[in-house]
Design a protein around this motif. Structure first.
Motif, PDB file in Angstrom:
ATOM      1  N   ARG A  18       0.829  -1.208   0.000  1.00 56.30           N
ATOM      2  CA  ARG A  18       0.000   0.000   0.000  1.00 56.30           C
ATOM      3  C   ARG A  18       0.869   1.267   0.000  1.00 56.30           C
ATOM      4  NH1 ARG A  18      -5.209   0.177   1.141  1.00 56.30           N
ATOM      5  NH2 ARG A  18      -5.093  -1.935   2.006  1.00 56.30           N
ATOM      6  N   ASN A  19       1.952   1.228   0.776  1.00 57.78           N
ATOM      7  CA  ASN A  19       2.845   2.389   0.866  1.00 57.78           C
ATOM      8  C   ASN A  19       4.061   2.287  -0.042  1.00 57.78           C
ATOM      9  OD1 ASN A  19       1.291   3.655   2.950  1.00 57.78           O
ATOM     10  ND2 ASN A  19       2.146   2.185   4.404  1.00 57.78           N
ATOM     11  N   ARG A  20       3.992   1.349  -0.994  1.00 58.19           N
ATOM     12  CA  ARG A  20       5.107   1.108  -1.918  1.00 58.19           C
ATOM     13  C   ARG A  20       6.408   0.822  -1.173  1.00 58.19           C
ATOM     14  NH1 ARG A  20       1.970   4.973  -4.720  1.00 58.19           N
ATOM     15  NH2 ARG A  20       1.489   4.358  -6.865  1.00 58.19           N
ATOM     16  N   LYS A  21       6.312   0.079  -0.085  1.00 51.95           N
ATOM     17  CA  LYS A  21       7.481  -0.255   0.721  1.00 51.95           C
ATOM     18  C   LYS A  21       8.397  -1.190  -0.061  1.00 51.95           C
ATOM     19  CE  LYS A  21       8.749  -2.054   5.284  1.00 51.95           C
ATOM     20  NZ  LYS A  21       9.472  -0.837   5.707  1.00 51.95           N
ATOM     21  N   LYS A  22       9.695  -0.924  -0.005  1.00 55.69           N
ATOM     22  CA  LYS A  22      10.671  -1.763  -0.706  1.00 55.69           C
ATOM     23  C   LYS A  22      11.176  -2.841   0.256  1.00 55.69           C
ATOM     24  CE  LYS A  22      12.023   1.587  -4.209  1.00 55.69           C
ATOM     25  NZ  LYS A  22      11.177   2.725  -3.780  1.00 55.69           N
ATOM     26  N   SER A  23      10.311  -3.806   0.491  1.00 58.86           N
ATOM     27  CA  SER A  23      10.650  -4.936   1.347  1.00 58.86           C
ATOM     28  C   SER A  23      11.481  -5.941   0.547  1.00 58.86           C
ATOM     29  CB  SER A  23       9.373  -5.593   1.873  1.00 58.86           C
ATOM     30  OG  SER A  23       8.591  -6.080   0.798  1.00 58.86           O
ATOM     31  N   LEU A  24      11.981  -6.971   1.231  1.00 60.06           N
ATOM     32  CA  LEU A  24      12.858  -7.944   0.573  1.00 60.06           C
ATOM     33  C   LEU A  24      12.229  -8.580  -0.666  1.00 60.06           C
ATOM     34  CD1 LEU A  24      14.341  -9.433   3.834  1.00 60.06           C
ATOM     35  CD2 LEU A  24      15.722  -8.488   1.979  1.00 60.06           C
TER      36      LEU A  24
ATOM     37  N   GLY B 138       6.751  -0.153 -12.744  1.00 60.13           N
ATOM     38  CA  GLY B 138       5.840   0.884 -13.224  1.00 60.13           C
ATOM     39  C   GLY B 138       4.835   1.293 -12.163  1.00 60.13           C
ATOM     40  N   LEU B 139       4.301   0.312 -11.447  1.00 62.72           N
ATOM     41  CA  LEU B 139       3.359   0.611 -10.365  1.00 62.72           C
ATOM     42  C   LEU B 139       4.048   1.395  -9.243  1.00 62.72           C
ATOM     43  CD1 LEU B 139       1.298  -2.690  -9.866  1.00 62.72           C
ATOM     44  CD2 LEU B 139       0.435  -0.477 -10.663  1.00 62.72           C
ATOM     45  N   TYR B 140       5.272   1.004  -8.926  1.00 63.00           N
ATOM     46  CA  TYR B 140       5.974   1.619  -7.807  1.00 63.00           C
ATOM     47  C   TYR B 140       6.472   3.024  -8.119  1.00 63.00           C
ATOM     48  CZ  TYR B 140       6.202  -1.580  -3.852  1.00 63.00           C
ATOM     49  OH  TYR B 140       5.893  -2.298  -2.727  1.00 63.00           O
ATOM     50  N   ARG B 141       6.526   3.391  -9.389  1.00 65.84           N
ATOM     51  CA  ARG B 141       6.988   4.742  -9.725  1.00 65.84           C
ATOM     52  C   ARG B 141       5.914   5.798  -9.492  1.00 65.84           C
ATOM     53  NH1 ARG B 141      10.354   2.289 -13.763  1.00 65.84           N
ATOM     54  NH2 ARG B 141       8.621   2.211 -15.255  1.00 65.84           N
ATOM     55  N   GLY B 142       4.698   5.372  -9.205  1.00 62.67           N
ATOM     56  CA  GLY B 142       3.604   6.313  -8.972  1.00 62.67           C
ATOM     57  C   GLY B 142       3.753   7.035  -7.648  1.00 62.67           C
TER      58      GLY B 142
ATOM     59  N   GLY C  23       1.619   8.507  -4.016  1.00 70.64           N
ATOM     60  CA  GLY C  23       0.479   8.197  -3.162  1.00 70.64           C
ATOM     61  C   GLY C  23       0.378   6.702  -2.888  1.00 70.64           C
ATOM     62  N   GLU C  24      -0.663   6.314  -2.159  1.00 68.36           N
ATOM     63  CA  GLU C  24      -0.840   4.917  -1.795  1.00 68.36           C
ATOM     64  C   GLU C  24      -1.398   4.108  -2.959  1.00 68.36           C
ATOM     65  OE1 GLU C  24      -3.349   4.588   1.621  1.00 68.36           O
ATOM     66  OE2 GLU C  24      -1.735   5.104   3.023  1.00 68.36           O
ATOM     67  N   LEU C  25      -0.955   2.839  -3.032  1.00 59.67           N
ATOM     68  CA  LEU C  25      -1.619   1.894  -3.928  1.00 59.67           C
ATOM     69  C   LEU C  25      -2.929   1.469  -3.264  1.00 59.67           C
ATOM     70  CD1 LEU C  25       1.297  -0.466  -5.071  1.00 59.67           C
ATOM     71  CD2 LEU C  25       0.161   1.298  -6.423  1.00 59.67           C
ATOM     72  N   ALA C  26      -3.938   1.232  -4.040  1.00 58.43           N
ATOM     73  CA  ALA C  26      -5.238   0.862  -3.469  1.00 58.43           C
ATOM     74  C   ALA C  26      -6.007  -0.021  -4.442  1.00 58.43           C
ATOM     75  CB  ALA C  26      -6.052   2.118  -3.143  1.00 58.43           C
ATOM     76  N   GLY C  27      -7.038  -0.693  -3.915  1.00 58.45           N
ATOM     77  CA  GLY C  27      -7.951  -1.470  -4.740  1.00 58.45           C
ATOM     78  C   GLY C  27      -7.271  -2.545  -5.554  1.00 58.45           C
ATOM     79  N   SER C  28      -7.599  -2.593  -6.830  1.00 61.30           N
ATOM     80  CA  SER C  28      -7.086  -3.637  -7.709  1.00 61.30           C
ATOM     81  C   SER C  28      -5.573  -3.531  -7.905  1.00 61.30           C
ATOM     82  CB  SER C  28      -7.781  -3.579  -9.071  1.00 61.30           C
ATOM     83  OG  SER C  28      -7.554  -2.324  -9.705  1.00 61.30           O
ATOM     84  N   ALA C  29      -5.019  -2.332  -7.724  1.00 61.53           N
ATOM     85  CA  ALA C  29      -3.569  -2.159  -7.880  1.00 61.53           C
ATOM     86  C   ALA C  29      -2.806  -2.957  -6.828  1.00 61.53           C
ATOM     87  CB  ALA C  29      -3.203  -0.682  -7.791  1.00 61.53           C
TER      88      ALA C  29
END
Length: 346
Positions: free
Chosen positions: A253-259, A277-281, A283-289
């Motif tokens: 949700r917070n585009r955390k760069k976990s392992l 591509g998704l992580y370059r956005g 704000g928070e990721l939500a829903g279907s993303a």
């Protein structure tokens, strides 16, 4: 079957954790009672002892894994668990100092199925309460009267410096588009593994262990701690909210760069490129993303990679536990706790 497998007559890991919690809790409460009231009220809420108004509750206080490792390590080298109680209390205070600060930095509003301290008392108050717990941890060691107290303070302080360095790297990763797998692992070694290694080293130190035993048990804790972080990061994406206390896909949700996320991004696969591509956005990721991102991490092979690495690290930890040449009963219980930590809800 290995010589570390738990026999039916042996206490289960959950029994061991319950034993440790019962031993540590009175001493932990006594230590927190020494804090100024402004800090004590927040700390007690965070530990689950009472609500924001000071009314006692039965909230989850956590598993007490870190203090239990201290107590078991002391027994493993021939000492008494009671002798290592100040060290056990100190590491639990340090751990919760880090949790109070982590919740603020990560913006997490929920921990252990209830609002986090900062969400109830405010950011500044929660940060100060964390600082109070860190100072109290060193005070508990210094006032223990144990002959190893001075060495214990040095050991614990070094682990905290590694923890802070790891946390700093973790925050820095959020500002970068590219993070290497090796540097992400180094971050986890500092942020998580260092304190778990210190738990086992401190226990062996306060139990009167030899230098070799202190070192080997410390490496056992570090390898277990890194395996724990791999599993924790998997749960941060696919964990059951009923078990983790956090929303599903919370790390994504917070585009955390976990392992697993970093491994997927570095995979050079089509799934990895789509995830990037998704992580370059913003704000928070939500829903279907969120569902899409979780699927891409798995398609890139990072979920299986994380599970495999956790198993490899547990095997390495067991090698160090055997090399320590400790009491076999305590060794089996240390192993049982390590298995519980690294094979959660996979």
């Amino acid at each position: 079957m290995t010589d570390l497998d738990v026999s039916p007559a042996q206490r289960s890991a959950r029994d061991v954790l319950a034993w440790g919690r019962a031993l540590v809790d009175p001493a932990l409460r006594a230590a927190v009672d020494r804090l100024p009231e402004s800090m004590r009220s927040i700390a007690g809420y965070h530990f689950g002892w009472w609500d924001e108004h000071g009314v006692p509750t039965g909230a989850d206080a956590g598993k007490a894994i870190r203090p239990v490792l201290v107590l078991l390590a002391a027994r493993a080298v021939g000492g008494r668990a009671e002798d290592a109680l100040p060290a056990a209390v100190a590491v639990e205070l340090v751990h919760n100092f880090s949790l109070l600060h982590d919740d603020v930095m990560d913006g997490d509003a929920t921990r252990r199925h209830r609002p986090t301290a900062w969400a109830v008392f405010g950011v500044n108050a929660a940060v100060l309460a964390g600082d109070a717990l860190m100072t109290l941890a060193l005070d508990v060691l210094a006032g223990s009267g144990h002959p190893a107290a001075a060495r214990g303070i040095v050991l614990l302080s070094a682990a905290v410096q590694e923890l802070l360095d790891g946390q700093s790297s973790d925050l820095g990763f959020e500002e970068r588009d590219e993070v290497g797998v090796a540097e992400c692992v180094r971050m986890a070694e500092g942020k998580t593994a260092a304190l778990l290694g210190a738990c086992c080293s401190l226990g062996a130190l306060f139990g009167g262990g030899s230098a070799d035993q202190v070192g080997e048990l410390g490496l056992f804790g570090e390898r277990t701690g890194l395996a724990f972080q791999f599993v924790d990061d998997l749960l941060g994406i696919w964990g059951d909210p009923a078990a983790t206390g956090k929303p599903v896909h919370s790390d994504l949700r917070n585009r955390k760069k976990s392992l697993p996320v970093v491994a997927a991004l570095a995979s050079r696969s089509q799934a990895g490129r789509e995830l990037a591509g998704l992580y370059r956005g913003r704000g928070e990721l939500a829903g279907s993303a969120l569902e899409e991102a979780a699927g891409l991490v798995e398609q890139a092979g990072a979920r299986a990679w994380g599970q495999r690495r956790a198993d490899e690290l547990l095997a390495q930890a067991r090698t160090h536990l055997r090399a320590a040449g400790v009491d076999p009963v305590a060794a089996r219980e240390l192993d049982a706790v390590a298995v519980l930590m690294t094979r959660r809800d996979r």
